[in-house]
Structure formats: C-alpha cells, structure tokens
Enzyme design. Structure first.
Site, short mmCIF file in Angstrom:
data_model
loop_
_atom_site.label_atom_id
_atom_site.label_comp_id
_atom_site.label_asym_id
_atom_site.label_seq_id
_atom_site.Cartn_x
_atom_site.Cartn_y
_atom_site.Cartn_z
N CYS A 2 34.20 6.75 -22.38
CA CYS A 2 33.69 5.42 -22.74
C CYS A 2 33.30 4.73 -21.44
O CYS A 2 33.61 5.19 -20.36
CB CYS A 2 34.77 4.60 -23.44
SG CYS A 2 35.43 5.42 -24.87
N ARG A 27 27.90 7.21 -21.00
CA ARG A 27 29.29 7.66 -21.15
C ARG A 27 29.74 7.64 -22.61
O ARG A 27 30.85 8.07 -22.94
CB ARG A 27 30.23 6.77 -20.34
CG ARG A 27 29.93 6.70 -18.85
CD ARG A 27 30.87 5.75 -18.14
NE ARG A 27 32.23 6.19 -18.29
CZ ARG A 27 32.80 7.11 -17.50
NH1 ARG A 27 32.10 7.65 -16.53
NH2 ARG A 27 34.03 7.49 -17.68
N TRP A 77 32.81 6.20 -26.95
CA TRP A 77 32.62 7.53 -27.54
C TRP A 77 33.91 7.82 -28.25
O TRP A 77 34.97 7.94 -27.63
CB TRP A 77 32.33 8.58 -26.46
CG TRP A 77 31.78 9.85 -27.03
CD1 TRP A 77 30.58 10.03 -27.63
CD2 TRP A 77 32.43 11.14 -27.08
NE1 TRP A 77 30.42 11.33 -28.03
CE2 TRP A 77 31.54 12.03 -27.71
CE3 TRP A 77 33.65 11.60 -26.65
CZ2 TRP A 77 31.85 13.36 -27.92
CZ3 TRP A 77 33.96 12.94 -26.85
CH2 TRP A 77 33.08 13.81 -27.49
N ASN A 103 39.35 3.00 -21.64
CA ASN A 103 38.67 4.29 -21.63
C ASN A 103 39.75 5.33 -21.39
O ASN A 103 40.42 5.31 -20.37
CB ASN A 103 37.62 4.35 -20.51
CG ASN A 103 37.05 5.76 -20.36
OD1 ASN A 103 37.09 6.54 -21.31
ND2 ASN A 103 36.58 6.09 -19.18
N GLY A 104 39.95 6.23 -22.35
CA GLY A 104 40.96 7.27 -22.18
C GLY A 104 41.62 7.56 -23.51
O GLY A 104 41.08 7.26 -24.57
N GLU A 490 22.28 28.90 -19.41
CA GLU A 490 21.99 27.50 -19.11
C GLU A 490 20.73 27.03 -19.83
O GLU A 490 20.69 25.95 -20.40
CB GLU A 490 21.86 27.33 -17.60
CG GLU A 490 21.41 25.96 -17.12
CD GLU A 490 22.33 24.81 -17.52
OE1 GLU A 490 23.45 25.07 -18.00
OE2 GLU A 490 21.90 23.65 -17.39
N LYS A 494 20.58 23.97 -22.52
CA LYS A 494 19.64 22.84 -22.40
C LYS A 494 18.89 22.63 -23.70
O LYS A 494 18.77 21.52 -24.21
CB LYS A 494 18.63 23.10 -21.27
CG LYS A 494 19.16 22.98 -19.87
CD LYS A 494 19.47 21.58 -19.42
CE LYS A 494 20.85 21.09 -19.60
NZ LYS A 494 22.02 21.70 -19.11
N GLU A 497 21.19 21.46 -26.77
CA GLU A 497 21.89 20.16 -26.72
C GLU A 497 20.93 18.98 -26.78
O GLU A 497 21.36 17.87 -27.08
CB GLU A 497 22.77 20.06 -25.48
CG GLU A 497 22.05 19.98 -24.16
CD GLU A 497 23.02 19.77 -23.01
OE1 GLU A 497 24.05 19.10 -23.19
OE2 GLU A 497 22.76 20.28 -21.92
N HIS A 513 22.76 45.61 -28.24
CA HIS A 513 24.09 45.76 -28.86
C HIS A 513 24.30 44.75 -29.97
O HIS A 513 25.41 44.27 -30.19
CB HIS A 513 25.16 45.64 -27.79
CG HIS A 513 25.02 46.66 -26.71
ND1 HIS A 513 25.49 47.95 -26.82
CD2 HIS A 513 24.38 46.61 -25.52
CE1 HIS A 513 25.18 48.63 -25.74
NE2 HIS A 513 24.51 47.85 -24.93
N LYS A 612 28.12 11.99 -21.73
CA LYS A 612 27.86 12.56 -20.41
C LYS A 612 29.12 13.13 -19.79
O LYS A 612 29.07 14.11 -19.07
CB LYS A 612 27.26 11.50 -19.49
CG LYS A 612 26.90 12.02 -18.11
CD LYS A 612 25.82 13.10 -18.16
CE LYS A 612 25.49 13.65 -16.80
NZ LYS A 612 24.59 14.81 -16.89
C1 AGP Z 1 25.43 19.85 -19.58
O1 AGP Z 1 24.04 19.75 -19.91
C2 AGP Z 1 26.31 19.30 -20.64
N1 AGP Z 1 26.00 17.96 -20.89
C3 AGP Z 1 27.78 19.59 -20.45
O2 AGP Z 1 27.94 20.94 -20.75
C4 AGP Z 1 28.43 19.35 -19.06
O3 AGP Z 1 27.90 20.27 -18.13
C5 AGP Z 1 29.94 19.59 -19.20
O4 AGP Z 1 30.46 18.64 -20.09
C6 AGP Z 1 30.69 19.52 -17.86
O5 AGP Z 1 30.57 18.24 -17.34
P1 AGP Z 1 31.01 18.00 -15.81
O6 AGP Z 1 30.09 18.83 -14.97
O7 AGP Z 1 30.81 16.53 -15.59
O8 AGP Z 1 32.43 18.43 -15.67
#
Ligand code: AGP
Length: 617
Positions: A2, A27, A77, A103-104, A490, A494, A497, A513, A612
């Site tokens: 958050c 966040r 969040w 936040n937490g 990766e 991308k 998500e 496989h 994020k």
């Molecule tokens: C990456 O595009 C994602 N949003 C997510 O996987 C992110 O990399 C992951 O949550 C790790 O976050 P961090 O690097 O801040 O630890």
C-alpha cells in the site's frame, strides 16, 4: 503493497496528500482515503477505487476542506478484507478520536481483535488495521498514556509488518509514525514534515529525509525537531538526515503515454547509471566496494544462492549462466517463497544474492533473514535506496535505474543483469579464472551495450506491426536456449501480466517434451535466436514449429539470413557477445508486450490484480 502519505505544517494538507497518493498508486490501487483535522473535527473520506475516485468524493458534499494543515492518506492493495469503502484506510478507533493508516500485515490481529471485543470494542471493517488503532486506544485508556506511548506499547504486542501514521483529534499538532518491515520515509521541510512510503510525494517540497529503520518510531510535532526512538527499548535514536538525489521529473512520464514505455526507453541511461563508477573499461577495471569488502567470502564461497521473485528471479537465472561460465562458481537460483519454507541447507560458506527492484518483497526479505540466521553472507541488488532488503543485507550494489513506476518491471531487469554481470566479472578477475584479453573484451562490450540498446530503440515500427497481427491471440509460447532461456520466461511474464494473454516461456529444446502438442496456426511462437550460442539448434526448433503450422516471431541478430527466411516475422537486434545477449534480446519482448497490451486497451502501468511491490506473503 500500500502507499501511505502524511503532512503536518503550514500548507494546505489535502492537495499534498492527494498528489502524494497519486505518486504512490503503483503500490496498490484497490481503494483510497484520507483523514484531516479541521477545527478539532476529524474528517475521514475514503472509497473503493483509485485516488481519482477519492478526489471526486472530496469535492462532492464534504464541505470546504481548506485551512487544513494536518492530514494522512492511504492507497490500498487489499490483504485483509475485500476492496470496499469500509475496508479502505484510514481507520478510526471506536471513540472516533484516533485515526490510522497502515501499510503491512498484523499477523496476530485475530487474537487481539477477540480480546478487544471481549473488552467492549466493536469493528466496522475486516481489516487488521482497525484492530491496531483500537488496541492503541485501549492501551491509551487503560494506562492514561500519551499517543506515542500507547502506540509503542501496542506495537510491542503486534506480530507482523507495518508502516503506520496515527494522530488524535485531541492533538492537532502531532503525528506518530512507526515502521517495521514496510518502507517509511520522513521528509523534513522548513517548519513542516512529510511522511510517505517512498520519497516521491514530497520531493518537490524537500530533499531532506529520514528513512526509519525497522522497530523505530518517530513523533513529529509542529514547530519541533523530529524525535525518533526504539519501539522495543524506548531509547531515543539520533536520526540520520540524508539529502536525496532523486528529482521530481524522474517520476513524471516525461512525454511518454505510460511509465512502462518511458522506462523501456530509459534503459540506455539506467544501465549507464548502474555501471557508472564501477565499470572502468578504458582502464580495464571494475570497482565494486561491496564485492571488494566481501571478496574473501565470494572467492571462498562453496556456492552462490540467488533468491528473488518474478522478474528479479529471471535476472537471477541469467546470472547463473554468467557466474558459472565466467567466475566458475556453482550457482543455485531459488524462488524466495520456496527457499524460505523448504528448510534449506545453508552454511557460512554460502553467499546469498538477493535481487529485488523494490527492496520490499516480503518473500525475498524473509529468505535472506533465514539465510542470515544460518550464517550466510547476504549481498543485495536493489533499486530503492534504504529499502528493507537493502538494509537487511551485509553488503550490496544498488541498481541506479531510478524509480520504476510501471508495475511490469523493465529497466530494473536490465539494470540487475548489468550489475550481476559486473559482479561475475569482478569475481572471475579476482579468482584469476578469466584470460586478461577476454576480460578486457567483455568490459568493453558491456560498456557498449547502452549504445546498442539506443540504436535498437530508434524504431519500434516492426514490433508495432507484429503486435497488431497477434494482439488477439489467446496463447503465446516463448522459446530460448542458454542465456536466453530466462529471457523467454521474462518475455512471457511481461506479456501475460499486462495484456492478460496466457504465455509460457520454455527452454527451446524442451518444446519436444510436451508443449509441441500446443503448436498450430493459432499459437504464435516467439523464438529468441541471436547468432551466438546454440544457433543451429534453434534453427531446428523453428523448423519443428513451422512443420506444425506454427507462426514464428524470431528475435534475430542484425543481418540474419537463415532464420529470417523461415520465420513468419523477425525483429532484429544488435549483435553482442552471447553472455550479454539477454540485455538486448529482452528489449523487443518488452516492446511487444507493451504494444499488444495497449492495443488491447489494458491498463499497462497498473494491470488488474497486480501491485508494484508484493510486501505480503
Ligand atoms: C515484474 O514485471 C513483476 N511485476 C513482478 O514479478 C516483480 O518482478 C516481482 O514482484 C519482484 O519484485 P521485486 O523485484 O521488487 O522484488
């Protein structure tokens, strides 16, 4: 997870809180709210949705909320309780006197709630935060304690993570702040204070800041110096006031439609910044204080264990190939969430590298705390100065990528890979396992990478064209070999998500496989096929896909002829050494996912269900 913002001073608080919350929406953005004190009246406005929804609620029927100089705000969040108006923060205590933002996660909130109910408290929301504010009120009543003392006593009963700000309607000149496990920074202005989850909400007002450490609390009183003390021991702490170097422009979109696009195009700069002062190619040197300080640990390590989540985990996978090839040290790459719970065998001869853009990912933080307890050396690669993971490690190397606002990580990934490449090279050199000539060649090539990315970013016409053709696909398969297998993962992450298209990354050889059963004319297959590495093997994989009517999008080296003749579409990248190819092959995959998501009308910077920084487990 958050974002929290607060202000006390001489300006109008509401515009500062609202603008600050907008800067922190990356966040989390399930709900938003704020609380202010006006003429001793506590005004609390909150709602499901984004800060803009809160803003419109503020203007409709809440009366004139000006001449307000104390306020706190929150963008959420959800962790406990679904996103709705009632569960939105801030939360008030039963008496209505206290109001808190948090936040937490309070892990023992249920038992505390039960005890409070037995003492006559009632609850409107399902949140752990409402429990905390009433625990503080209960202690304040029972001990006739100050807000500061009641807060401190309450937090000593709490298990979990928090960054909180709380004030009382009885004292319009004070905010009490506390931190453990979630980020919290205090901006110190001229007779005014700001508090936030990161510095972006107050950068335009002041660059003087105090990053609270875990188990620290602060009391900010109008017209007084900040007071910091230990939550556990109640001992006063002399705060370290630092001068921030970030500027506000770095967090604006800078003319791009989305933060993600801006951050993709920032990569030449962010890699240069991450290498600056460390890579001295013309002198044939690498200078990394943290690595040098722990060189014995690195040189004598039985193995390096890399922990991370998501994209950071992918950067760790790339590093595994680089470290093992260049530095000849065994490397294991672990999902932090798996590592922390499987009772791993860790010794003092292990070096743990924790990779995290935010520096706040709960699983990664927990993983390194576990490893630290078992005597391992912890080295961090974070992008946020003063973040929790950065402060938990023995040493580290920041990626100086600048704030990454887009939820989908882009420039942080390439910055992580660049810094990890430097570390591997430094260790290889110190161990004497790399030929001088090859070492110098690698330094020079790494130094050239930003310019090569700049050249590749001169036009994204081909990527846009391909995105238009495949934006309605339901599934994608990404294939890569060697250093580019993690890039396939990766690229798939991308796409899924931000465009919500299902995508899988696979080692190209693994296709036979199982996944080959998926191949037909409706399955676009992205194949990462730079001319270095196992090129001929990848050619065979492309032929296998084509033989089943698959449609191939190939990432190829500039001027490639063989694959270009057989693939349906190609995107060319600059040529580089195999070890650095992930820094280039990932760029078109970032753009492909970006353009497809935009064409599908998705919220690229704030994709559904995501945040994020995942600071809960
Ligand atoms: C990456 O595009 C994602 N949003 C997510 O996987 C992110 O990399 C992951 O949550 C790790 O976050 P961090 O690097 O801040 O630890």
């Amino acid at each position: 997870m958050c974002g929290i913002v607060g202000y006390i001073g001489k300006r109008e608080a509401i515009p500062i809180v609202i603008k600050g919350l907008k800067r922190l929406e990356y966040r989390g953005y399930d709900s938003a709210g704020l609380a202010v004190l006006k003429n001793d009246k506590l005004k609390l406005v909150k709602c499901k949705g984004k800060v803009s929804d809160l803003e419109s609620k503020l203007t409709n029927g809440n009366g004139a909320l000006n001449q307000v100089t104390l306020g706190i705000g929150h963008t959420r969040w959800a962790t406990h309780g679904v996103p709705n108006d009632i569960n939105a923060h801030p939360h008030a205590s039963n008496s209505g006197k206290l109001v808190i933002i948090h936040n937490g996660i309070i892990e023992n909130y249920a038992s505390i709630k039960e005890a409070l109910i037995s003492r006559g408290f009632s609850f409107k929301s399902d949140t752990d935060t409402e429990v905390l504010v009433n625990l503080i009120e209960d202690i304040q009543n029972a001990e006739e304690a100050s807000l500061e003392k009641a807060t401190r006593l309450a937090l000593n009963q709490v298990i979990g993570a928090y960054a909180i700000a709380i004030f009382s309607k009885d004292n319009p000149n004070q905010i009490v702040i506390a931190k453990k496990g979630s980020p919290l920074v205090i901006g110190i202005g001229d007779d005014e204070f700001f508090l936030a989850s990161d510095a972006t909400p107050f950068l335009e007002y002041t660059k003087k800041a105090v990053y609270l450490e875990d188990n620290e609390m602060a009391v900010i009183n109008r017209g007084e110096e900040i007071k910091v003390r230990s939550i556990k021991s109640n001992k006063p702490i002399n705060p370290y006031i630092q001068q921030l170097k970030m500027d506000i422009e770095s967090i604006e979109k800078g003319g791009y439609d989305h933060f993600m696009l801006k951050e993709i195009y920032e990569q030449p700069r962010s890699i240069r910044d991450s290498l600056r002062g460390r890579l001295l190619a013309d002198k044939g040197l690498i200078r990394m204080g943290g690595v040098f300080e722990y060189r014995e640990k690195f040189l004598n390590a039985d193995r390096i264990i890399i922990v991370g989540c998501g994209t950071s985990w992918h950067a760790g996978l790339v590093a595994e190939y680089i470290f093992e090839e260049l530095a000849r040290v065994p490397v294991e790459v672990e999902y932090a969430s798996e590592f922390r719970y499987r009772n791993p065998v860790i010794t003092e001869k292990d070096v743990i590298i924790a990779i995290s853009q935010s520096g706040e990912t709960a699983d990664t933080l927990a993983a390194i705390k576990l490893a630290k307890e078992k005597g391992a050396t912890i080295f961090g690669i974070c992008n946020v100065v003063g973040s929790s993971i950065a402060r938990e490690t023995h040493a580290g190397a920041y990626t100086h990528a600048g704030p990454e606002i887009g939820v989908a990580s882009t420039k942080a990934f390439t910055a992580q890979v660049a810094v990890l490449s430097l570390i591997a090279l430094k260790i290889a050199y110190e161990k004497g396992v790399i030929k001088q000539s090859y070492f110098y060649q690698l330094l020079t090539e790494l130094d050239n990478i930003p310019a090569k990315i700049e050249k590749m970013l001169e036009s994204d016409a081909q990527t846009r064209f391909i995105s238009e053709l495949f934006k309605d696909a339901h599934n994608f398969l990404y294939l890569g070999r060697g250093y580019n297998f993690p890039v396939a993962l990766e690229g798939a992450l991308k796409l899924k998500e931000i465009s919500y298209i299902h995508a899988e990354g696979y080692p190209a050889a693994e296709m036979k496989h199982g996944p080959i059963a998926l191949i037909d004319e409706n399955m676009p297959v992205v194949v990462i096929a730079p001319k270095r590495g196992q090129y001929e093997k990848v050619v065979s994989n492309i032929q296998e896909v084509k033989a089943r009517n698959g449609r191939v999008i190939a990432i190829v080296s500039h001027g490639d002829k063989e694959i270009s003749a057989m693939a349906d579409h190609v995107i060319e990248i600059e040529d580089t050494l195999e070890v650095f190819s992930p820094l280039l092959t990932t760029i078109p995959l970032q753009l492909l996912s970006y353009h497809i998501a935009v064409m599908r009308g998705c919220n690229v910077d704030q994709p559904r269900n995501l945040a994020k920084s995942v600071t809960v487990e």
